[in-house]
Design a protein around this motif. Structure first.
Motif, PDB file in Angstrom:
ATOM      1  N   ASN A  26     -15.531  41.136 -21.845  1.00 48.70           N
ATOM      2  CA  ASN A  26     -15.551  40.060 -22.011  1.00 48.70           C
ATOM      3  C   ASN A  26     -17.073  39.543 -22.249  1.00 48.70           C
ATOM      4  OD1 ASN A  26     -13.573  38.383 -21.076  1.00 48.70           O
ATOM      5  ND2 ASN A  26     -14.736  39.524 -18.682  1.00 48.70           N
ATOM      6  N   GLU A  29     -16.462  39.898 -25.809  1.00 49.81           N
ATOM      7  CA  GLU A  29     -16.005  38.007 -26.257  1.00 49.81           C
ATOM      8  C   GLU A  29     -17.009  36.710 -26.294  1.00 49.81           C
ATOM      9  OE1 GLU A  29     -12.858  35.152 -24.399  1.00 49.81           O
ATOM     10  OE2 GLU A  29     -12.168  36.884 -23.739  1.00 49.81           O
ATOM     11  N   MET A  32     -18.879  37.351 -29.961  1.00 46.55           N
ATOM     12  CA  MET A  32     -18.679  37.107 -31.106  1.00 46.55           C
ATOM     13  C   MET A  32     -18.592  35.928 -31.590  1.00 46.55           C
ATOM     14  SD  MET A  32     -16.797  38.694 -32.073  1.00 46.55           S
ATOM     15  CE  MET A  32     -15.451  39.842 -31.867  1.00 46.55           C
TER      16      MET A  32
END
Length: 89
Positions: A26, A29, A32
Motif C-alpha cells: 500500500n 502504491e 507510485m
C-alpha cells in the motif's frame, strides 16, 4: 575428499516471510505517482546526456521537475492529512 554443503536450503532467500506485506504494498502504491514523476524527470535528463540541451529539452526538464515536485507535495499532504487527527480548536 569431503564435499562442501550449504548449511541452509538454497530456497531460503525466497521464503514466505520475505514477501512484502500488505502495508508495504500500500505504501508503494501511494508513492507510485512520485516514482513515475521521478522516472519522467530522469528520462528528460537522459535525453540530454550526449548533446547540448535545446530549448525544447530545457522545457521538458522544467515541466518534469515541476511534476515531480507537485507529486511529492501531494504525497506529503496526503500523508500529513492522514496522520493528523481532529481539527482546529
Amino acid at each position: 575428499m569431503n564435499p562442501i554443503v550449504a548449511v541452509q536450503d538454497a530456497v531460503t532467500a525466497f521464503a514466505d516471510f520475505m514477501e512484502p506485506t500488505d502495508a508495504e504494498l500500500n505504501a508503494i502504491e501511494q508513492e507510485m505517482p512520485v516514482i513515475l514523476a521521478d522516472v519522467d524527470l530522469l528520462d528528460a535528463h537522459i535525453v540530454t546526456l550526449d548533446r547540448t540541451p535545446t530549448e525544447v529539452d530545457e522545457r521538458r526538464i522544467r515541466r518534469a521537475r515541476r511534476r515531480a515536485l507537485a507529486a511529492r507535495v501531494a504525497l506529503i499532504n496526503r500523508t500529513a492529512g492522514a496522520t493528523l487527527s481532529g481539527g482546529a480548536a
